[in-house]
Scaffold this motif. Structure first.
Motif, mmCIF file in Angstrom:
data_model
loop_
_atom_site.group_PDB
_atom_site.id
_atom_site.type_symbol
_atom_site.label_atom_id
_atom_site.label_comp_id
_atom_site.label_asym_id
_atom_site.label_seq_id
_atom_site.Cartn_x
_atom_site.Cartn_y
_atom_site.Cartn_z
ATOM 1 N N THR A 120 -8.011 -1.913 -0.257
ATOM 2 C CA THR A 120 -7.495 -0.661 -0.835
ATOM 3 C C THR A 120 -6.576 0.123 0.106
ATOM 4 N N SER A 121 -6.477 -0.271 1.364
ATOM 5 C CA SER A 121 -5.488 0.374 2.221
ATOM 6 C C SER A 121 -4.996 -0.668 3.222
ATOM 7 N N ALA A 156 0.818 -1.218 0.000
ATOM 8 C CA ALA A 156 0.000 0.000 0.000
ATOM 9 C C ALA A 156 0.849 1.264 0.000
ATOM 10 N N GLY A 160 -2.349 4.376 3.307
ATOM 11 C CA GLY A 160 -1.793 3.827 2.087
ATOM 12 C C GLY A 160 -2.860 3.666 1.022
ATOM 13 N N THR A 161 -2.393 3.341 -0.187
ATOM 14 C CA THR A 161 -3.311 3.173 -1.301
ATOM 15 C C THR A 161 -2.909 1.930 -2.069
ATOM 16 N N SER A 162 -3.902 1.208 -2.538
ATOM 17 C CA SER A 162 -3.608 0.036 -3.338
ATOM 18 C C SER A 162 -3.160 0.465 -4.732
ATOM 19 N N ARG A 191 -5.902 -3.366 -7.632
ATOM 20 C CA ARG A 191 -7.315 -3.137 -7.352
ATOM 21 C C ARG A 191 -8.162 -3.671 -8.503
ATOM 22 N N HIS A 230 2.999 1.101 -4.393
ATOM 23 C CA HIS A 230 2.140 2.084 -5.045
ATOM 24 C C HIS A 230 2.946 3.296 -5.507
ATOM 25 N N VAL A 284 -4.588 -6.215 0.106
ATOM 26 C CA VAL A 284 -4.603 -4.770 -0.167
ATOM 27 C C VAL A 284 -5.473 -4.471 -1.387
#
Lengths: 311, 309
Positions: free
Chosen positions: B225-226, B78, B137-139, B144, B82, B221
């Protein structure tokens, strides 16, 4: 046998080094407070550690993963029964020990009747205990009765009361292991279960008693911890799963079974607290602290194993 | 023996089928593309983690650090994967290699795996906290997209489970090296006598565990997504339960990849099942324990009958 050859000396040495390094930073101030805190928090680790030690002594594959859930369940139920009323401390203790005993019986029933490996039996049971605790607790935080809270945070002859309880328990466990026939049976079963059975040791009785003992210890630890910290929390036992196994191993008990070590448990319990406070006082963040704790555990295991090979 | 070998896979299948039938009976609307996807969505990372645990159990060890490891991977995915994909990928590769090194270390120094992995759980957990001190965090977008892809007719979760089971079945049961690895669990000495380097085999088994652990974290993740440092702590115990539920055993190299995937699906379903029964969510964790006990009881009865026949 020299002092250095005793397996428990290493955990005490490690604890002493961590103690010394922490005090080096404050140039000796606060030694009493640090020792007091280590004895208070170490007491809980020592109680569950001794229980786990008895189980691990039974030999490979024996380990109790239900300790955290049992602690939470006993603490929740005990505090619920006491419901903060004064003069109910003994009733609460009785409930905690009885719930611990019940959990131990359930664990052993799964192991014995269903012939499950102890890891999976205690794991499955712990999920059920955790649910029971959630269900009976309902997120309420019940305060312990005042007298009990005072006792568990109080001191006697300069030592914390909880440390006295854990020390007394350590003496009992040591005497049972070293001086009674039951202790010899336990060690014999741990060294070679088949040989012990053929020699006429009532192996299943010994296993049953051990699994009951660990749950009762966990119950006692849960009861004291909840009184000490002002109430039961659903995650109160979480850190004691890894802790209980870690103190057993660092304390010099053989993970392969058949050799237990009571003094080492206390040394390791103090060490586990002192190493965290040492890293804290050197300003390490939570992440670094955890990485170093893990590295130290592995280093001690490696050191212990090379010592064994040379001997 | 043939009867027993057959029962080994029949029981996990039957228990999943019974649970699934009960769920559909309670909530017929779950019997749809969308419903199935909801039921089994979170099963994909659990299935991958279970396969990872199985690799270690296959060589008679146990991994108590898997949950923290998957959490760490989730944190790296994440953040680094990314922001700086190359660096992130290198870190994940390093993690897999360190798992292999761990296997070699445990074998060479004859260390108890349960303790070393216990120590490593502190290390992984600490690193995860270090990378991601607070949830966030972000995927990566491609991840995704991959995890939310909608294949025709059958939901992604089911397709993914079938693929995982098929690939690991080929790897562990059908391939030559898989058979040797199971041999390490069965009788390490005889494998060594046959000329196989045990250190490398152990390293391979642990490396595979690391690989599937990494995949589990990435899949997680992709779904959530986070990440946060404690996101997958439950996976340690869930993965052990899944392996055993799927017909595996702690010693002797007796494992079943298909069974492990089915075990993971059963455990995931057990948690959702209760909400369909309108029982309080307090019992969700307990239901997983109860189903574990039930299935193992059934296994005891079956294996007794099997040995009589």
């Amino acid at each position: 046998m020299t002092l250095l050859a005793k397996p428990w000396i290493w955990s005490w040495l490690a604890a002493a080094i961590a103690f010394g390094l922490t005090l080096a930073l404050t140039s000796g101030r606060g030694a009493g407070e640090l020792a007091y805190a280590a004895l208070s928090f170490g007491a809980f680790a020592a109680i569950v550690g001794m229980g786990q030690m008895l189980v691990i002594t039974l030999g490979p594959g024996n380990v109790d993963l239900s300790i955290p859930a049992t602690m939470t369940l006993t603490a929740t139920l005990a505090l619920k029964v006491m419901s903060s009323d004064p003069g109910t401390a003994l009733l609460g203790l009785a409930v905690a020990l009885a719930v611990g005993l019940g959990a131990g019986m359930a664990n052993f029933a799964l192991i014995f009747l269903l012939r499950l490996p102890p890891i999976i039996a205690t794991l499955a049971a712990s999920l059920v205990y955790q649910s029971l605790a959630i269900w009976s607790n309902r997120g309420l935080r019940i305060k312990p009765p005042e007298g009990l809270a005072d006792f568990s945070t109080g001191r006697f002859l300069a030592l914390p009361n909880v440390a006295w309880v854990a020390l007394a328990l350590a003496v009992v466990v040591w005497v049972v292991l070293e001086r009674t026939v039951w202790g010899r049976w336990l060690l014999a079963a741990g060294q070679n279960m088949r040989a012990a059975r053929l020699a006429g040791v009532p192996v299943e009785m010994v296993r049953a008693a051990t699994y009951l003992a660990v749950s009762v210890f966990a119950g006692l630890a849960g009861y004291l911890l909840a009184s000490f910290s002002g109430g039961a929390a659903l995650n109160m036992g979480a850190e004691y799963l890894l802790m209980s196994i870690a103190v057993v191993v660092i304390g010099g008990t053989s993970i392969a079974g058949g050799a237990s070590n009571v003094p080492g448990i206390w040394g390791a319990a103090l060490f586990m607290f002192l190493v965290v406070s040492m890293l804290n006082s050197y300003g390490a963040g939570a992440g670094v602290r955890s990485v170093l704790t893990g590295t130290i555990i592995i280093a001690i295991v490696i050191a212990a194993s090379t010592r064994r090979v040379r001997a | 023996m043939t009867a027993l070998a057959r029962y080994r896979i029949i029981l996990p299948v039957v228990s999943l089928a019974v649970l699934l039938a009960a769920t559909f009976y309670m909530q017929p609307r779950a019997m749809s593309y969308f419903g199935l996807n909801l039921l089994f969505n979170l099963a994909v990372p659990i299935a991958l983690a279970t396969i990872a645990q199985m690799m270690v159990i296959m060589v008679n060890d146990i991994d108590l650090s898997l949950g923290t490891f998957v959490s760490l991977v989730a944190c790296i995915t994440a953040t680094f994967l990314h922001d700086t994909p190359l660096l992130g990928a290198a870190m994940l590769l390093a993690l897999i290699l360190s798992y292999a090194a761990l296997g070699a270390l445990i074998h060479t120094l004859e260390l108890p795996a349960i303790v070393v992995t216990l120590g490593m759980s502190f290390v992984w957990g600490g690193l995860a906290l270090f990378i991601l001190p607070s949830p966030g965090g972000t995927s990566p977008v491609w991840l995704r997209t991959l995890m939310t892809v909608k294949p025709p007719f059958v939901p992604m979760a089911v397709v993914a489970s079938v693929i995982i089971a098929a690939v690991t079945h080929l790897l562990v049961i059908r391939s030559g090296i898989g058979t040797v690895l199971r041999g390490v669990g069965g009788n390490a000495r005889s494998v060594a006598r046959a000329g196989w380097p045990l250190v490398r085999l152990k390293a391979l088994a642990y490396g595979l565990c690391g690989l599937f652990g990494v995949l589990a974290g990435m899949a997680l993740v992709g779904l959530t997504t986070s990440a946060d440092a404690n996101i997958a702590l439950r996976y340690t115990l869930l993965s052990i339960a899944g392996v055993i539920l799927g017909g595996g055993e702690f010693i002797g190299g007796k494992v079943s990849p298909t069974g492990a995937v089915i075990g993971a699906l059963t455990l995931t379903l057990a948690a959702s099942f209760l909400s369909f029964m309108r029982l309080s969510p307090d019992w969700q964790i307990g239901a997983q324990g109860a189903i574990l006990i039930l299935v193992l009881t059934a296994r005891l009865i079956f294996s007794r009958k099997g040995s009589v026949a």
